[in-house]
Design a protein around this motif. Structure first.
Motif, short mmCIF file in Angstrom:
data_model
loop_
_atom_site.label_atom_id
_atom_site.label_comp_id
_atom_site.label_asym_id
_atom_site.label_seq_id
_atom_site.Cartn_x
_atom_site.Cartn_y
_atom_site.Cartn_z
N ILE A 121 -4.77 7.36 59.23
CA ILE A 121 -4.99 7.88 60.13
C ILE A 121 -6.23 8.77 60.29
CG2 ILE A 121 -3.36 9.25 62.22
CD1 ILE A 121 -1.14 8.96 59.96
N ASP A 122 -7.04 8.21 62.17
CA ASP A 122 -7.72 9.24 62.70
C ASP A 122 -6.96 10.54 64.27
OD1 ASP A 122 -10.35 7.70 62.08
OD2 ASP A 122 -9.50 5.84 62.76
N ILE A 123 -7.13 10.86 63.85
CA ILE A 123 -6.29 11.93 64.70
C ILE A 123 -7.09 12.29 65.39
CG2 ILE A 123 -5.64 14.29 65.20
CD1 ILE A 123 -5.33 14.51 61.94
N GLU A 124 -6.05 12.45 67.00
CA GLU A 124 -6.94 12.07 67.87
C GLU A 124 -6.60 13.17 69.38
OE1 GLU A 124 -7.89 8.57 70.34
OE2 GLU A 124 -6.91 9.32 72.39
N GLN A 125 -5.31 14.13 68.45
CA GLN A 125 -4.39 14.96 69.54
C GLN A 125 -3.18 15.41 68.93
OE1 GLN A 125 -4.09 13.45 73.55
NE2 GLN A 125 -2.85 15.25 73.73
N VAL A 126 -3.62 17.00 68.77
CA VAL A 126 -2.18 18.05 68.07
C VAL A 126 -1.52 18.19 68.82
CG1 VAL A 126 -1.73 19.08 66.19
CG2 VAL A 126 -3.32 17.72 66.16
N GLU A 127 -0.15 18.32 69.08
CA GLU A 127 0.44 19.12 70.11
C GLU A 127 1.59 20.05 69.28
OE1 GLU A 127 2.47 16.42 73.15
OE2 GLU A 127 0.00 15.77 73.38
N TYR A 128 1.52 21.11 69.52
CA TYR A 128 2.61 21.98 68.83
C TYR A 128 4.01 21.64 69.10
CZ TYR A 128 -1.17 23.60 65.64
OH TYR A 128 -1.88 23.27 64.77
#
Lengths: 310, 359
Positions: free
Chosen positions: B295-302
Motif C-alpha cells: 500500500i502506498d500511503i497518501e493520507q493519514v487521518e486520526y
C-alpha cells in the motif's frame, strides 16, 4: 453628492409610474373628495353654488330622481343584498365545483374549459343573453316552466306588468354568481393542486370519510384563499354595475326593473349623466362607497385573522 | 403479526407510451416476523418506498399478494388494514394542534371523547411530547414533529407501523437521537414495524433485520451484522459499511488468492479473474510495515481510537481506498510504502461477471 445623484436617478426611473398615477389615480381621488362637497357643481363651467353637504343630503334624504328612492332603501339595499347573498354562494359553489373537478381525472380539462367560459366572455353580452333567457313573454326559462306545467313567471317585467322585486333580484343574483364562478374555481383548483397529497393519504389511512376530509382538511387548508376571495369579492360586489345595466337597462322591451335594481355604482353613473350638479352627487356617492368598502375590508381583515389557521 | 409478501410486483406504466414501463418492485417474497423492527434498505429508486406504500394500501400491486398473518389484505383499502404510517415529511395537519392531530384518527373511529383524550395523552407521553399538545406543528422542531407523526400513527393501535424515511428530514445529531427513540418505542409497544431508508448506518443500527433491495429485487435479508459479515454479492457488500468496502481486481491461481502478484490468501476456487472485496477493518498493519499486500500511503487521518488511512494500490477499483487501523501503530505516514496482512474473515471474493460472492 453621490447620494443625491443616485436619488435623482431613482426618481427619474420612477417618474413614468408616478406621473401616470398622479394624473389618473391620486388627482381624481382627491378631486372626487373635493367635488363631493361642491353643491350644484357644473362640471363644464366649473361653477358651484357653495361648499356643503348638499350632495349627501340628496343622496340620503331626498332623491332627485324619485322621492321614494333614496340611497338607503334602493342603492345600498340592493348592493348589500348582492354582496351578502352572492359572495358566500359563489365561494361555496366554486369550492364544491373545484373539489369535484379535482377529484375526477377524466374530462377534467374539458369541464375546466366549460366552467371557465364565462370568464372570457363579455359581461354585457352575457347579461343581454340572460335578459333574453329570462324574458317574461318568450324567454327560455319561462318556456321550460310552462313545459312542466307552471305559469309563466314575471322575471324582469314587461308590458304585461312589472315583475316582483324578489324575482328580478333572483335573476340578477344568478347572473352574478355564475359570472363570478370561473375565477374562483380556477383559484381553488390551482390551490387544491398545490396541497400536499400526503395529507389526503394520511387521512385515508386513518379512515376519514370524504365529507370529513373536505371539512376538516381541505377547507382549512384553503382558508387563506377563501379569505382572499371573501375580501376581493365583497369589494367587487359593492362595485356591481355591469350586471344591472346589461340585464335591466338594455334596449326595450326588456328592463322594466332598472330603477328598483339600481346599485351604488349605478347611482354614480346615473348622476354623471345629469348636467346640473350631477357630478357633485356622483362624487358624493363615490365617497360613500369608498367609506363603506374601507370599513368592510377593515372588519374582514380582522375577522380573517381568526379564520386563517396558519 | 407476521407480514408476508408473495411475489409482490409493481409495474409503473408511462401514460403516453405503453412500452415505457418500470418494474419498481419485482416478485418480492419477504416474510416479516411479528414484533420485529425491519429496515427496508436500498439506494433511491430501488422500490423500497413502493413496497411500503403497497403494504400500506396506498398503491395497488400489479401482481402478487400481501398477507397479514393468514389474512389476504391485497384488496383491502388502507383504512381497513389497521396500519399506522409515518410519512417522510410527516404530513401533520398544519391547521390543527398537536393534540388535534393525534385525536384525528380516533375521531374517525368514533372513540368516546374521554377515552380518546386518555389514549392521546398516553401515546404522547410515550413519544415524549406530552407537554407540547397545544402547539401547532409549525411551532415544533423537526424531531418533535416526527414524534407527533409517530404518535398519530400509534394512537389507533395499528397492527403494523410503517415509517417512510423517518430520519431523512432531521439533522445529524437529532437523527442519532431519534433512531434510538424509534427503537425504544418499537420495543415498548412490541408492534411490528417496517421502515424504509437509504441510509445503511441507520438501518443497521436499529433494525432487528434488514432487507437490502436493488432495482425492485430483494438482494439479501437477515440480521444487520450477519448481512454485513456475509454479503451475498458485491452490491450488498458495497452498500453496507462506512467507510465502504474496498474492491480490487484479483485472480485465483493454484489455490492462491492474488491481487496483482501478491498472494493475500488461499482459495479453493478454479483459476479465474475475480473481484476481491476487503472491509476497511480487514487490513492488519504492524510497526515494521511487513506483510503481503503493498500500500502506498497518501493520507493519514486520526479519528480518535483509530487511524483512517487513504492508500493506493494499482489494482484498486477506485484510484484510492480507505482502511482503518489502530492509532497506536507506528511508522504510518503519508508518502510511505507499507505492507499489510489481510484478515481472512474480512475479505470476500466476487465473481467478475455475476458479481455474486463465491468465497
Amino acid at each position: 453628492m453621490e447620494v443625491k445623484q443616485s436619488q435623482w436617478k431613482a426618481w427619474l426611473y420612477l417618474a413614468p409610474t408616478i406621473i401616470l398615477m398622479i394624473v389618473f389615480t391620486f388627482y381624481p381621488l382627491v378631486n372626487t373628495f373635493i367635488t363631493a362637497f361642491k353643491e350644484n357643481y357644473n362640471y363644464f363651467s366649473g361653477e358651484y353654488s357653495g361648499i356643503g353637504l348638499g350632495n349627501f343630503e340628496i343622496l340620503f334624504v331626498r332623491s332627485d330622481v324619485n322621492p321614494d328612492m333614496n340611497f338607503i332603501n334602493i342603492y345600498l339595499k340592493n348592493t348589500a343584498l348582492i354582496a351578502v347573498v352572492s359572495v358566500p354562494i359563489s365561494i361555496a359553489l366554486a369550492l364544491i365545483i373545484a373539489v369535484a373537478l379535482n377529484s375526477i381525472p377524466k374530462f377534467q380539462k374539458v369541464l375546466q374549459t366549460i366552467f371557465f367560459l364565462p370568464y372570457v366572455t363579455n359581461t354585457i353580452a352575457i347579461g343581454m343573453v340572460f335578459a333574453v333567457m329570462f324574458d317574461d313573454k318568450s324567454g327560455l326559462v319561462n318556456t321550460l316552466v310552462q313545459m312542466f306545467g307552471g305559469d309563466p313567471i314575471k322575471w324582469l317585467g314587461s308590458d304585461l306588468g312589472t315583475a316582483p322585486y324578489v324575482n328580478s333580484l333572483a335573476v340578477l343574483l344568478i347572473y352574478i354568481v355564475w359570472d363570478a364562478l370561473p375565477f374562483k374555481i380556477l383559484l381553488f383548483l390551482s390551490s387544491l393542486q398545490g396541497i400536499d397529497k400526503q395529507y389526503y393519504q394520511a387521512a385515508q389511512i386513518d379512515g376519514t370519510s370524504k365529507l370529513r376530509t373536505f371539512g376538516r382538511i381541505t377547507v382549512p387548508l384553503l382558508s387563506p384563499q377563501i379569505v382572499y376571495l371573501m375580501i376581493t369579492s365583497f369589494i367587487g360586489a359593492f362595485k356591481e354595475y355591469n350586471s344591472v345595466i346589461s340585464i335591466f337597462d338594455n334596449a326595450r322591451p326588456y328592463g322594466y326593473q332598472q330603477n328598483t335594481m339600481a346599485t351604488i355604482v349605478w347611482y354614480i353613473y346615473d348622476s354623471l349623466k345629469r348636467v346640473d350638479g350631477g357630478v357633485g352627487r356622483a362624487a358624493a356617492g363615490a365617497v360613500v362607497l369608498f367609506v363603506i368598502i374601507m370599513i368592510i375590508t377593515a372588519i374582514q381583515s380582522q375577522v380573517s385573522k381568526r379564520f386563517v389557521h396558519y | 403479526m407476521d407480514i408476508r409478501l408473495e411475489k409482490l410486483t409493481k409495474v409503473f406504466q408511462d401514460k403516453g407510451d405503453a412500452s415505457q414501463q418500470v418494474r419498481a418492485v419485482d416478485e418480492l417474497d419477504i416474510t416479516i416476523p411479528s414484533g420485529k423492527l425491519i429496515g427496508l434498505l436500498g439506494p433511491s429508486g430501488c422500490g423500497k418506498s413502493t413496497t411500503l406504500y403497497m403494504i400500506a394500501g396506498l398503491l395497488k400491486p400489479t401482481s402478487g399478494k400481501i398477507f397479514f398473518d393468514d389474512e389476504d389484505v391485497t384488496e383491502l383499502p388502507p383504512e381497513k388494514r389497521g396500519i399506522g404510517l409515518v410519512f417522510q415529511n410527516y404530513a401533520l395537519y398544519p391547521h390543527m394542534t398537536v393534540l388535534q392531530n393525534i385525536l384525528f384518527p380516533l375521531q374517525n373511529l368514533k372513540v368516546p371523547k374521554q377515552e380518546a383524550l386518555e389514549r392521546a395523552q398516553k401515546v404522547a407521553d410515550l413519544v415524549d411530547i406530552g407537554t407540547l399538545l397545544n402547539r401547532k406543528p409549525k411551532q415544533l422542531s423537526g424531531g418533535q414533529q416526527q414524534r407527533v407523526a409517530i404518535a398519530r400513527a400509534l394512537v389507533k393501535e395499528p397492527r403494523v407501523l410503517l415509517l417512510d424515511e423517518p430520519l431523512s428530514n432531521l439533522d445529524a445529531r437529532l437523527r442519532l437521537q431519534t433512531r434510538e427513540e424509534i427503537k425504544r418505542i418499537q420495543r415498548e409497544t412490541g408492534i411490528t414495524t417496517i421502515f424504509v431508508t437509504h441510509d445503511q448506518e441507520e438501518a443497521m443500527s436499529i433494525s432487528d433485520e434488514i432487507v437490502v433491495m436493488k432495482t425492485g429485487l430483494e438482494q439479501q435479508k437477515g440480521a444487520p451484522q450477519e448481512v454485513y459479515n456475509n454479503p451475498v454479492n458485491k452490491f450488498v457488500a458495497k452498500f453496507l459499511g462506512t467507510p465502504p468496502i474496498n474492491l480490487f481486481f484479483g485472480k485465483v491461481e493454484n489455490k492462491g488468492l492474488y491481487i496483482g502478484d501478491e498472494k493475500i490468501g488461499d482459495s479453493e476456487l478454479e483459476n479465474q479473474d475475480v473481484i476481491v472485496g476487503i472491509r476497511p477493518e480487514g487490513f492488519e498493519v504492524n510497526d515494521e510495515g511487513t506483510g503481503e499486500f503493498t500500500i502506498d500511503i497518501e493520507q493519514v487521518e486520526y479519528i480518535g481510537r483509530d487511524k483512517s488511512i487513504v492508500g493506493r494500490n494499482p489494482y484498486s477499483e477506485n484510484p484510492t481506498f480507505r482502511f482503518i487501523i489502530d492509532s497506536d501503530i507506528k511508522n504510518v505516514e503519508p508518502g510511505k510504502q507499507i505492507k499489510a496482512t489481510i484478515k481472512k474473515n474480512k475479505c470476500f471474493v466476487f465473481d467478475k461477471i455475476t458479481e455474486s460472492r463465491i468465497q
